[in-house]
Design a protein around this motif. Structure first.
Motif, short mmCIF file in Angstrom:
data_model
loop_
_atom_site.label_atom_id
_atom_site.label_comp_id
_atom_site.label_asym_id
_atom_site.label_seq_id
_atom_site.Cartn_x
_atom_site.Cartn_y
_atom_site.Cartn_z
N LEU A 177 0.83 -1.20 0.00
CA LEU A 177 0.00 0.00 0.00
C LEU A 177 0.87 1.25 0.00
CD1 LEU A 177 -2.82 1.26 0.15
CD2 LEU A 177 -2.66 1.13 2.64
N ALA A 178 1.94 1.26 0.81
CA ALA A 178 2.82 2.42 0.87
C ALA A 178 3.47 2.70 -0.49
CB ALA A 178 3.90 2.20 1.93
N ILE A 179 3.94 1.63 -1.16
CA ILE A 179 4.54 1.78 -2.49
C ILE A 179 3.52 2.36 -3.47
CG2 ILE A 179 5.46 0.52 -4.48
CD1 ILE A 179 6.66 -1.47 -2.42
N SER A 180 2.30 1.86 -3.40
CA SER A 180 1.25 2.30 -4.33
C SER A 180 0.87 3.76 -4.10
CB SER A 180 0.02 1.41 -4.18
OG SER A 180 0.34 0.06 -4.42
N LEU A 293 0.73 -1.40 -10.88
CA LEU A 293 0.23 -0.63 -9.73
C LEU A 293 -1.08 -1.22 -9.23
CD1 LEU A 293 0.26 1.78 -7.81
CD2 LEU A 293 -0.75 3.17 -9.64
N ASN A 294 -2.01 -1.51 -10.12
CA ASN A 294 -3.30 -2.07 -9.71
C ASN A 294 -3.17 -3.48 -9.15
OD1 ASN A 294 -5.83 -0.31 -10.31
ND2 ASN A 294 -4.44 0.10 -12.00
N ILE A 295 -2.26 -4.26 -9.70
CA ILE A 295 -2.03 -5.61 -9.17
C ILE A 295 -1.48 -5.53 -7.75
CG2 ILE A 295 -0.60 -7.67 -9.39
CD1 ILE A 295 -0.87 -7.32 -12.46
N LEU A 296 -0.54 -4.60 -7.51
CA LEU A 296 0.01 -4.41 -6.17
C LEU A 296 -1.09 -4.06 -5.17
CD1 LEU A 296 3.31 -2.39 -6.80
CD2 LEU A 296 3.10 -4.79 -6.13
N LEU A 297 -1.98 -3.14 -5.59
CA LEU A 297 -3.05 -2.73 -4.69
C LEU A 297 -4.06 -3.85 -4.46
CD1 LEU A 297 -3.60 0.95 -5.77
CD2 LEU A 297 -3.10 0.13 -3.46
N CYS A 298 -4.37 -4.61 -5.47
CA CYS A 298 -5.28 -5.75 -5.29
C CYS A 298 -4.68 -6.75 -4.31
CB CYS A 298 -5.55 -6.42 -6.64
SG CYS A 298 -6.66 -5.47 -7.71
N ALA A 299 -3.37 -6.99 -4.44
CA ALA A 299 -2.70 -7.90 -3.51
C ALA A 299 -2.74 -7.34 -2.09
CB ALA A 299 -1.25 -8.11 -3.94
N VAL A 301 -4.97 -5.33 -0.77
CA VAL A 301 -6.34 -5.41 -0.26
C VAL A 301 -6.69 -6.84 0.14
CG1 VAL A 301 -8.75 -5.31 -1.03
CG2 VAL A 301 -7.26 -3.36 -1.38
N ILE A 302 -6.36 -7.81 -0.71
CA ILE A 302 -6.69 -9.21 -0.40
C ILE A 302 -5.92 -9.69 0.84
CG2 ILE A 302 -6.51 -11.58 -1.23
CD1 ILE A 302 -8.79 -9.97 -2.46
N LEU A 303 -4.67 -9.25 0.99
CA LEU A 303 -3.89 -9.65 2.16
C LEU A 303 -4.40 -8.99 3.43
CD1 LEU A 303 -0.28 -9.60 0.66
CD2 LEU A 303 -1.55 -11.60 1.43
N THR A 304 -5.03 -7.82 3.31
CA THR A 304 -5.58 -7.14 4.49
C THR A 304 -6.91 -7.75 4.91
OG1 THR A 304 -4.57 -5.08 3.72
CG2 THR A 304 -6.22 -4.87 5.41
N TYR A 305 -7.58 -8.44 4.00
CA TYR A 305 -8.93 -8.96 4.25
C TYR A 305 -9.03 -9.78 5.55
CZ TYR A 305 -13.39 -11.30 3.40
OH TYR A 305 -14.67 -11.78 3.53
N PRO A 306 -8.14 -10.77 5.81
CA PRO A 306 -8.30 -11.57 7.02
C PRO A 306 -8.27 -10.74 8.30
CG PRO A 306 -6.70 -12.57 5.54
CD PRO A 306 -6.98 -11.20 5.00
N LEU A 307 -7.43 -9.71 8.33
CA LEU A 307 -7.32 -8.87 9.52
C LEU A 307 -8.58 -8.04 9.71
CD1 LEU A 307 -4.93 -8.74 11.44
CD2 LEU A 307 -4.18 -6.67 10.30
N GLN A 308 -9.16 -7.54 8.62
CA GLN A 308 -10.38 -6.75 8.72
C GLN A 308 -11.58 -7.62 9.07
OE1 GLN A 308 -10.44 -3.71 8.92
NE2 GLN A 308 -8.65 -2.88 7.88
#
Length: 418
Positions: A177-180, A293-299, A301-308
């Motif tokens: 997310l920071a890179i994006s 860029l969009n692939i990085l952000l999709c990754a 978001v999906i990696l954040t899903y379990p925590l949310q």
């Protein structure tokens, strides 16, 4: 975001072990807890408010939200002086409003977190650059099919039952997310320099009609109030936390304002709920670069899903299976919640900005603007001054109006596409 459990809290409370979070650690927790993937919808939000109304309204909403975070801390401290220890948002509500108060907090945490997870599926469906991988002339992949494609990956990610197991996912997601965000800001500056600010000339000063969509998106991005008490608990004293909290939350708000208003001024009207998806469709940079860029952000978001999903899992497991507070319960609960959020995402399609606004209006405003002043007045009772009653009652009433207005407008926009 949300009231995390007690089994293995995201931010270790460490009391009694001689260890406490440092000021820098608390600063980072507060900033990253308030600057998440939701900030990518802010350029769309500012497009709904206008060039002048947007920053004024954002500053006002952010100030009220920060004040309500302060109220939550003060209410917790007031309970402690009376011998009532409340470590979580739900516990504060239970002591001040009774059992129904804790029930309300649990319900809106459940609603908000499930909303966030539904938005993540919609974001993935909207932002993943399928066109880059498909042959020319191939039909666009519908949003429900993209959601279905993501479900098996998410089911694997939510398999771990302990919060500690999710820390690696969170770390990788934060880095992506920071890179994006740095990439987006660089594109924003380059566009502004290249065009000499030409986009500003045609932008409206205010858009009252679509303003409710702005409110919902902003409150969705600002909803970090569930993190305040866990971070405060991790430090040695509340006083030490306050010294760090206000600089940290100010930094987070400035980052959000820069992304939202800056991108709006640089690129003009933004129609997509994700600024990166919008830039990809506009071919602002080279197609491969925007696809990455969009692939990085999709990754991310999906990696954040379990925590949310975790707060919703804990509440559901406690209420439906009798699991102890703070435990994840059986795996089938997580499977059910994943399928539910995927179903919501498939239903709303690619209306990312509108669905973010809906959940921001319904859940985030209740937790961030309505409940904190109500709990403060409930604790003080008759001892509260008339000014305090008027001010805090006014904030709660404003929150109710904004919540109802935003939810109605968002739902109206969503149903038009069905």
């Amino acid at each position: 975001k949300g009231n995390m459990g007690e089994e293995e809290p995201l931010i270790a409370e460490s009391k009694g072990k001689g260890k406490h979070a440092s000021g820098m650690q608390a600063f980072v927790h507060v900033v990253k807890g308030n600057v998440g993937p939701g900030c990518l919808s802010l350029p769309f939000a500012f497009s709904q408010a206008g060039m002048a109304l947007g920053p004024v309204a954002f500053t006002s909403l952010a100030s009220l939200t920060v004040y309500c975070m302060h109220l939550l801390l003060r209410t917790r401290e007031g309970l402690r002086t009376r011998g009532q220890d409340a470590e979580t948002y739900g516990a504060v509500a239970q002591h001040t409003l009774g059992e129904w108060g804790k029930g309300v907090v649990d319900f809106f945490i459940l609603l908000t977190q499930l909303g966030i997870c539904s938005v993540y599926f919609v974001f993935f469906a909207d932002s993943f650059p399928t066109e880059h991988f498909l042959p020319k002339g191939h039909r666009a992949v519908p949003a429900p099919e993209m959601v279905a494609f993501a479900i098996p990956v998410v089911l694997l990610l939510v398999f771990p039952s302990k919060v500690k197991s999710l820390s690696l996912f969170s770390l990788v997601s934060n880095c992506l997310l920071a890179i994006s965000l740095v990439w987006v800001l660089q594109l924003c500056i380059a566009r502004a320099v290249h065009d000499g600010g030409q986009e500003i000339a045609g932008l409206p000063l205010a858009r009252p009609k679509s303003f409710p969509l702005f409110v919902g998106n902003v409150m969705y991005s600002l909803e970090g109030i569930g993190l305040v008490l866990p971070v405060a608990n991790s430090m040695q004293t509340t006083k030490a936390f306050r010294r760090v909290f206000f600089p940290a939350i100010t930094t987070a708000c400035l980052v959000l304002l820069t992304i939202g208003w800056g991108c709006y001024l640089a690129f003009g009207e933004v129609h997509d709920g994700s600024i990166t998806a919008e830039l990809y469709k506009r071919n602002v940079a080279s197609e491969p670069a925007m696809a990455v860029l969009n692939i990085l952000l999709c990754a991310a978001v999906i990696l954040t899903y379990p925590l949310q999903l975790r707060p919703a899992v804990e509440v559901t497991s406690e209420k439906c299976t009798g699991s102890p507070s703070g435990h994840s319960g059986p795996y089938w609960v997580r499977v059910g919640l994943v399928l539910f959020t995927a179903g919501v995402a498939a239903l709303v399609g690619d209306n990312l900005g509108e669905i973010i606004s809906f959940f921001g209006s319904v859940g985030a405003i209740m937790l961030a603007l309505i409940l904190p002043p109500v709990m403060d007045l409930a604790l003080e009772g008759k001892r509260a001054s008339r000014l305090r009653k008027a001010a805090h009652g006014g904030i709660a009433c404003l929150g109710l109006v904004l919540s109802g207005w935003g939810a109605f407008e968002s739902f109206y926009q969503l149903q038009k596409d069905f």
